[in-house]
Write a protein that holds these residues in place. Structure first.
Motif, PDB file in Angstrom:
ATOM      1  N   TYR A 101       0.849  -1.201   0.000  1.00  0.00           N
ATOM      2  CA  TYR A 101       0.000   0.000   0.000  1.00  0.00           C
ATOM      3  C   TYR A 101       0.884   1.251   0.000  1.00  0.00           C
ATOM      4  O   TYR A 101       0.708   2.154  -0.823  1.00  0.00           O
ATOM      5  N   GLY A 102       1.861   1.286   0.882  1.00  0.00           N
ATOM      6  CA  GLY A 102       2.788   2.422   0.935  1.00  0.00           C
ATOM      7  C   GLY A 102       3.622   2.540  -0.328  1.00  0.00           C
ATOM      8  O   GLY A 102       3.824   3.645  -0.856  1.00  0.00           O
ATOM      9  N   ASP A 104       2.868   1.389  -3.354  1.00  0.00           N
ATOM     10  CA  ASP A 104       2.018   1.803  -4.469  1.00  0.00           C
ATOM     11  C   ASP A 104       1.752   3.308  -4.436  1.00  0.00           C
ATOM     12  O   ASP A 104       1.807   3.981  -5.478  1.00  0.00           O
ATOM     13  N   ALA A 105       1.477   3.847  -3.259  1.00  0.00           N
ATOM     14  CA  ALA A 105       1.233   5.290  -3.145  1.00  0.00           C
ATOM     15  C   ALA A 105       2.495   6.068  -3.528  1.00  0.00           C
ATOM     16  O   ALA A 105       2.432   7.067  -4.260  1.00  0.00           O
ATOM     17  N   HIS A 106       3.636   5.618  -3.059  1.00  0.00           N
ATOM     18  CA  HIS A 106       4.914   6.262  -3.378  1.00  0.00           C
ATOM     19  C   HIS A 106       5.191   6.202  -4.886  1.00  0.00           C
ATOM     20  O   HIS A 106       5.603   7.202  -5.495  1.00  0.00           O
ATOM     21  N   LEU A 108       3.004   5.931  -7.307  1.00  0.00           N
ATOM     22  CA  LEU A 108       2.081   6.849  -7.995  1.00  0.00           C
ATOM     23  C   LEU A 108       2.597   8.289  -7.931  1.00  0.00           C
ATOM     24  O   LEU A 108       2.533   9.028  -8.924  1.00  0.00           O
ATOM     25  N   LEU A 109       3.106   8.680  -6.776  1.00  0.00           N
ATOM     26  CA  LEU A 109       3.643  10.042  -6.645  1.00  0.00           C
ATOM     27  C   LEU A 109       4.860  10.240  -7.547  1.00  0.00           C
ATOM     28  O   LEU A 109       4.963  11.263  -8.230  1.00  0.00           O
ATOM     29  N   ALA A 117      -2.807   8.964  -6.451  1.00  0.00           N
ATOM     30  CA  ALA A 117      -2.208   8.573  -5.171  1.00  0.00           C
ATOM     31  C   ALA A 117      -3.096   8.994  -4.001  1.00  0.00           C
ATOM     32  O   ALA A 117      -3.334   8.211  -3.075  1.00  0.00           O
ATOM     33  N   ALA A 118      -3.607  10.213  -4.042  1.00  0.00           N
ATOM     34  CA  ALA A 118      -4.472  10.697  -2.960  1.00  0.00           C
ATOM     35  C   ALA A 118      -5.771   9.896  -2.896  1.00  0.00           C
ATOM     36  O   ALA A 118      -6.230   9.531  -1.796  1.00  0.00           O
ATOM     37  N   TYR A 120      -6.191   6.853  -3.894  1.00  0.00           N
ATOM     38  CA  TYR A 120      -5.824   5.519  -3.434  1.00  0.00           C
ATOM     39  C   TYR A 120      -5.627   5.484  -1.923  1.00  0.00           C
ATOM     40  O   TYR A 120      -6.173   4.616  -1.233  1.00  0.00           O
ATOM     41  N   VAL A 121      -4.857   6.428  -1.403  1.00  0.00           N
ATOM     42  CA  VAL A 121      -4.582   6.463   0.033  1.00  0.00           C
ATOM     43  C   VAL A 121      -5.874   6.682   0.817  1.00  0.00           C
ATOM     44  O   VAL A 121      -6.187   5.941   1.752  1.00  0.00           O
ATOM     45  N   SER A 124      -8.469   3.722   0.230  1.00  0.00           N
ATOM     46  CA  SER A 124      -8.091   2.505   0.952  1.00  0.00           C
ATOM     47  C   SER A 124      -8.443   2.609   2.428  1.00  0.00           C
ATOM     48  O   SER A 124      -8.975   1.670   3.022  1.00  0.00           O
TER      49      SER A 124
END
Length: 177
Positions: A101-102, A104-106, A108-109, A117-118, A120-121, A124
């Motif tokens: 999860y972390g 994937d967000a990273h 995306l950024l 990313a926002a 998704y975070v 989720s």
């Protein structure tokens, strides 16, 4: 450390000696959960700039399942030495993934997709928090449906009334000419 509580190492060694069977159950559950997670990743691949549906799905489904398990463990199932260790820690621990999860967000950024990313975070977090009580409610609802179906006179238990006063072929009695 002198006096007081045993050191972490001492506690860990004692736990391995006395609870090795639980460790094996956690490992077996973790292997199954990890394989399921890997399968979802293969089924739902995504590019760096795309919403990571595989990680989102396993984490939300994991929250839903842990809510259902929580309800069954507290309300229906008798205590068990292995169930929680196998299902919660092993299977769901291997299936869900905060580290992905972390990552994937990273990713995306870094790929220039801050809006995705926002979403998704935040998505989720909201979906996971909603899924736990929904899973518990779903477990309770399934049990209520199953119990309603087992009561005498419930749908499926009653004999059909075909209007022949019980003399038809379904009654086991022959019709008289």
């Amino acid at each position: 450390m002198t006096g007081g509580a045993p050191s972490f190492t001492g506690r860990a060694v004692r736990a391995l000696r006395t609870r090795w069977d639980v460790l094996l159950v956690v490992a077996a559950g973790g292997a199954l959960g990890s394989l399921a997670r890997w399968g979802v990743g293969l089924a739902l691949p995504h590019a760096d700039r795309e919403f990571p549906w595989s990680t989102f799905s396993v984490n939300v489904v994991g929250c839903l399942l842990i809510g259902a398990l929580m309800w069954f463990e507290e309300e229906r199932w008798p205590p068990s030495r292995y169930r929680r260790s196998f299902l919660r820690t092993g299977v769901l621990g291997g299936f869900t993934t905060f580290s992905a999860y972390g990552l994937d967000a990273h990713t995306l950024l870094l790929a220039g997709a801050p809006v995705v990313a926002a979403l998704y975070v935040a998505g989720s977090l909201v979906a996971g928090l909603l899924a736990v009580p929904l899973g518990a409610a779903g477990g309770a609802g399934l049990v209520a449906l199953a119990e309603r179906g087992r009561r005498p006179g419930a749908a499926g238990d009653a004999q059909a009334d075909d209007g022949d006063g019980g003399a038809g072929p379904s009654s086991g009695r022959e019709e008289q000419p």
